[in-house]
Design a protein around this motif. Sequence first.
Motif, PDB file in Angstrom:
ATOM      1  N   VAL A 268     -22.815  -4.393   1.261  1.00 16.44           N
ATOM      2  CA  VAL A 268     -22.024  -5.617   1.150  1.00 16.44           C
ATOM      3  C   VAL A 268     -20.740  -5.328   0.382  1.00 16.44           C
ATOM      4  O   VAL A 268     -19.661  -5.818   0.712  1.00 16.44           O
ATOM      5  CB  VAL A 268     -22.842  -6.727   0.442  1.00 16.44           C
ATOM      6  N   ILE A 269     -20.851  -4.499  -0.671  1.00 19.74           N
ATOM      7  CA  ILE A 269     -19.703  -4.161  -1.519  1.00 19.74           C
ATOM      8  C   ILE A 269     -19.580  -2.642  -1.589  1.00 19.74           C
ATOM      9  O   ILE A 269     -20.550  -1.938  -1.880  1.00 19.74           O
ATOM     10  CB  ILE A 269     -19.877  -4.746  -2.942  1.00 19.74           C
ATOM     11  N   ASP A 270     -18.412  -2.131  -1.309  1.00 22.22           N
ATOM     12  CA  ASP A 270     -18.134  -0.695  -1.370  1.00 22.22           C
ATOM     13  C   ASP A 270     -16.648  -0.549  -1.684  1.00 22.22           C
ATOM     14  O   ASP A 270     -15.800  -0.614  -0.804  1.00 22.22           O
ATOM     15  CB  ASP A 270     -18.485  -0.031  -0.032  1.00 22.22           C
ATOM     16  N   LEU A 271     -16.341  -0.398  -2.988  1.00 24.67           N
ATOM     17  CA  LEU A 271     -14.967  -0.563  -3.450  1.00 24.67           C
ATOM     18  C   LEU A 271     -14.105   0.683  -3.229  1.00 24.67           C
ATOM     19  O   LEU A 271     -13.974   1.546  -4.101  1.00 24.67           O
ATOM     20  CB  LEU A 271     -14.949  -0.964  -4.937  1.00 24.67           C
ATOM     21  N   VAL A 272     -13.510   0.756  -2.072  1.00 24.06           N
ATOM     22  CA  VAL A 272     -12.422   1.689  -1.783  1.00 24.06           C
ATOM     23  C   VAL A 272     -11.455   0.942  -0.861  1.00 24.06           C
ATOM     24  O   VAL A 272     -11.828  -0.041  -0.232  1.00 24.06           O
ATOM     25  CB  VAL A 272     -12.888   3.001  -1.102  1.00 24.06           C
ATOM     26  N   LEU A 273     -10.206   1.412  -0.785  1.00 31.35           N
ATOM     27  CA  LEU A 273      -9.216   0.706   0.035  1.00 31.35           C
ATOM     28  C   LEU A 273      -8.909   1.415   1.353  1.00 31.35           C
ATOM     29  O   LEU A 273      -8.149   0.885   2.164  1.00 31.35           O
ATOM     30  CB  LEU A 273      -7.916   0.521  -0.772  1.00 31.35           C
ATOM     31  N   ASP A 274      -9.490   2.572   1.585  1.00 26.48           N
ATOM     32  CA  ASP A 274      -9.149   3.353   2.780  1.00 26.48           C
ATOM     33  C   ASP A 274      -9.381   2.569   4.069  1.00 26.48           C
ATOM     34  O   ASP A 274      -8.554   2.587   4.983  1.00 26.48           O
ATOM     35  CB  ASP A 274      -9.980   4.646   2.830  1.00 26.48           C
ATOM     36  N   ARG A 275     -10.527   1.892   4.161  1.00 23.84           N
ATOM     37  CA  ARG A 275     -10.858   1.179   5.402  1.00 23.84           C
ATOM     38  C   ARG A 275      -9.890   0.022   5.628  1.00 23.84           C
ATOM     39  O   ARG A 275      -9.507  -0.265   6.766  1.00 23.84           O
ATOM     40  CB  ARG A 275     -12.303   0.666   5.336  1.00 23.84           C
ATOM     41  N   VAL A 276      -9.507  -0.659   4.536  1.00 28.07           N
ATOM     42  CA  VAL A 276      -8.572  -1.785   4.645  1.00 28.07           C
ATOM     43  C   VAL A 276      -7.208  -1.302   5.132  1.00 28.07           C
ATOM     44  O   VAL A 276      -6.613  -1.887   6.044  1.00 28.07           O
ATOM     45  CB  VAL A 276      -8.444  -2.510   3.290  1.00 28.07           C
ATOM     46  N   TRP A 277      -6.709  -0.212   4.522  1.00 29.43           N
ATOM     47  CA  TRP A 277      -5.404   0.314   4.940  1.00 29.43           C
ATOM     48  C   TRP A 277      -5.424   0.731   6.411  1.00 29.43           C
ATOM     49  O   TRP A 277      -4.466   0.497   7.155  1.00 29.43           O
ATOM     50  CB  TRP A 277      -5.002   1.507   4.070  1.00 29.43           C
ATOM     51  N   ARG A 278      -6.532   1.338   6.853  1.00 29.27           N
ATOM     52  CA  ARG A 278      -6.632   1.769   8.245  1.00 29.27           C
ATOM     53  C   ARG A 278      -6.549   0.590   9.197  1.00 29.27           C
ATOM     54  O   ARG A 278      -5.803   0.610  10.183  1.00 29.27           O
ATOM     55  CB  ARG A 278      -7.944   2.545   8.463  1.00 29.27           C
ATOM     56  N   LEU A 279      -7.291  -0.488   8.888  1.00 26.45           N
ATOM     57  CA  LEU A 279      -7.283  -1.657   9.771  1.00 26.45           C
ATOM     58  C   LEU A 279      -5.936  -2.381   9.711  1.00 26.45           C
ATOM     59  O   LEU A 279      -5.407  -2.801  10.746  1.00 26.45           O
ATOM     60  CB  LEU A 279      -8.430  -2.605   9.405  1.00 26.45           C
ATOM     61  N   LEU A 280      -5.376  -2.527   8.514  1.00 28.87           N
ATOM     62  CA  LEU A 280      -4.076  -3.200   8.414  1.00 28.87           C
ATOM     63  C   LEU A 280      -3.011  -2.447   9.209  1.00 28.87           C
ATOM     64  O   LEU A 280      -2.156  -3.060   9.848  1.00 28.87           O
ATOM     65  CB  LEU A 280      -3.657  -3.330   6.945  1.00 28.87           C
ATOM     66  N   ASP A 281      -3.089  -1.136   9.182  1.00 29.03           N
ATOM     67  CA  ASP A 281      -2.137  -0.330   9.952  1.00 29.03           C
ATOM     68  C   ASP A 281      -2.302  -0.601  11.452  1.00 29.03           C
ATOM     69  O   ASP A 281      -1.323  -0.733  12.192  1.00 29.03           O
ATOM     70  CB  ASP A 281      -2.340   1.149   9.635  1.00 29.03           C
ATOM     71  N   ALA A 282      -3.573  -0.724  11.883  1.00 25.75           N
ATOM     72  CA  ALA A 282      -3.840  -1.014  13.297  1.00 25.75           C
ATOM     73  C   ALA A 282      -3.356  -2.407  13.691  1.00 25.75           C
ATOM     74  O   ALA A 282      -3.073  -2.665  14.857  1.00 25.75           O
ATOM     75  CB  ALA A 282      -5.344  -0.879  13.574  1.00 25.75           C
TER      76      ALA A 282
ATOM     77  N   LEU B 215      -9.200 -19.284  13.602  1.00 21.26           N
ATOM     78  CA  LEU B 215     -10.104 -18.355  12.925  1.00 21.26           C
ATOM     79  C   LEU B 215     -10.771 -17.427  13.928  1.00 21.26           C
ATOM     80  O   LEU B 215     -10.828 -16.205  13.728  1.00 21.26           O
ATOM     81  CB  LEU B 215     -11.159 -19.129  12.131  1.00 21.26           C
ATOM     82  N   THR B 216     -11.261 -17.991  15.026  1.00 20.13           N
ATOM     83  CA  THR B 216     -11.900 -17.164  16.057  1.00 20.13           C
ATOM     84  C   THR B 216     -10.928 -16.119  16.588  1.00 20.13           C
ATOM     85  O   THR B 216     -11.293 -14.950  16.764  1.00 20.13           O
ATOM     86  CB  THR B 216     -12.405 -18.060  17.210  1.00 20.13           C
ATOM     87  N   GLU B 217      -9.683 -16.521  16.799  1.00 20.99           N
ATOM     88  CA  GLU B 217      -8.688 -15.594  17.349  1.00 20.99           C
ATOM     89  C   GLU B 217      -8.432 -14.408  16.414  1.00 20.99           C
ATOM     90  O   GLU B 217      -8.455 -13.254  16.843  1.00 20.99           O
ATOM     91  CB  GLU B 217      -7.377 -16.356  17.598  1.00 20.99           C
ATOM     92  N   VAL B 218      -8.194 -14.686  15.113  1.00 25.78           N
ATOM     93  CA  VAL B 218      -7.878 -13.563  14.213  1.00 25.78           C
ATOM     94  C   VAL B 218      -9.105 -12.705  13.932  1.00 25.78           C
ATOM     95  O   VAL B 218      -8.991 -11.483  13.767  1.00 25.78           O
ATOM     96  CB  VAL B 218      -7.223 -14.030  12.896  1.00 25.78           C
ATOM     97  N   LEU B 219     -10.288 -13.318  13.900  1.00 20.06           N
ATOM     98  CA  LEU B 219     -11.504 -12.519  13.708  1.00 20.06           C
ATOM     99  C   LEU B 219     -11.724 -11.577  14.891  1.00 20.06           C
ATOM    100  O   LEU B 219     -12.025 -10.393  14.719  1.00 20.06           O
ATOM    101  CB  LEU B 219     -12.722 -13.431  13.531  1.00 20.06           C
TER     102      LEU B 219
ATOM    103  N   TYR C 111     -11.741  -7.556  14.801  1.00 18.08           N
ATOM    104  CA  TYR C 111     -12.940  -6.840  15.252  1.00 18.08           C
ATOM    105  C   TYR C 111     -12.562  -5.782  16.294  1.00 18.08           C
ATOM    106  O   TYR C 111     -13.019  -4.636  16.235  1.00 18.08           O
ATOM    107  CB  TYR C 111     -13.948  -7.838  15.822  1.00 18.08           C
ATOM    108  N   ARG C 112     -11.693  -6.163  17.237  1.00 20.69           N
ATOM    109  CA  ARG C 112     -11.256  -5.202  18.260  1.00 20.69           C
ATOM    110  C   ARG C 112     -10.432  -4.065  17.636  1.00 20.69           C
ATOM    111  O   ARG C 112     -10.645  -2.891  17.931  1.00 20.69           O
ATOM    112  CB  ARG C 112     -10.428  -5.903  19.339  1.00 20.69           C
TER     113      ARG C 112
END
Length: 423
Positions: free
Chosen positions: A19-33, A98-102, A106-107
């Motif tokens: 549920v909690i795993d404190l690193v930012l790598d995954r967030v930066w990867r998705l934001l870049d996408a 909300l459905t649209e951005v989720l 996800y994609r």
Amino acid sequence: MTAGSDVILDRMMALHPKVIDLVLDRVWRLLDALDNPQDNLPPVIHIAGTNGKGSTQAMIRAGLEATGKRVHAFTSPHLVRFHERIRLAGDLISEPDLTEVLEECYRANGGHDITYFEITTCAALLAMARIPADYTLLEVGLGGRLDATNVIEKPALTIVTPVSIDHEQFLGDTLAKIAGEKAGIIKRGVPCVVGPQTDEAMDVIEATAARLGAPLIASGQHWHAFEDRDRLVFQDESGLLDLPLPNLPGAHQIQNAGAALAALRHLRMGDAAYEAAVTKADWPARMQRLKSGPLVEIAPSVELWLDGGHNPAAGQALAAHLAHLPLRETHLICGMLNTKDIAGYLSPMAPHVASLTAVSIPKEANTLPADVTAASAAQAGIPAEVAGSVRDAVQAIAAHSPNARILICGSLYLAGSVLRENG
């Protein structure tokens, strides 16, 4: 009928084993996408701290909106529906939006590991980047330095509300370590409003700010907030404000209001904003009086309150509030998570309550079993028993103390369950 957003949120829960795993790598990867929506937000006010983040944010939002500003806001957790976490230009996000951005997040994530909070934070940033507004209020989920919200290169302002011991398993086992994580939102050259702190926490915050050249607007140094003759007095270098007491109950809201007012003063919002901040803020499950609904109907003569605070500092704040309420026999209905310091939470309240009825939090895997909560209450000197549900507990207390005050407390997850049940 299940909403489309609920289906996607359930899918998102399965994207990471923790549920909690404190690193930012995954967030930066998705934001870049997603083409980095965090770089296209209206000016950001970023808020961290152990207690008071949500109340402070609610007061700032009330103040800004009173001057006609359009305000985005992101907060967590939600109480009843996920939509509560995201406000777009003042309104809760719609189900289609909300459905649209989720779906989009996800994609774009492509099946990679990412926590529920991380991917939903990215969805919030994406939604807020697409709608014009004057300000964005971002509340940290956990900590600060490695929180998924800590992706704003140059916020307009940061705020650190009081820091105390909580979430030690993620943030560290000393106040200094926890303060270091919270101070991780401070950015180079960006002013930071600081609420009341212990010396240990303040030393860390000051050192971080000095290293980054971030001007501090600190409680006790640059601003003061206090109650005087049933009024809130706020004073800073610009002068004195004489305002009504906060509409959010509790003595601790004086200092939360102080931080909000310090922020609004820094933004030069004016008298209408300052008045609205303390009179129009809405923040459910923070010493909220329940005045209607099924739970009230089964015990109409009982005074029923709800609070989601869950750490020792919250216990102290509740104890102070109970001490100032008109004298009335007070009973707790309490359910907590198994990660919380239950002794530290209950001990301050022991002198102010007649009993505690322990419940398990419905549909919550990490609930503390009710019998464990009851045993901890007994150790704190509070007569305790167990009930199968909040409803059963309210009925039982009302049967033997029909004019009692009942405070349902211990967890925001319990508070959310109560608000859902109470309509």
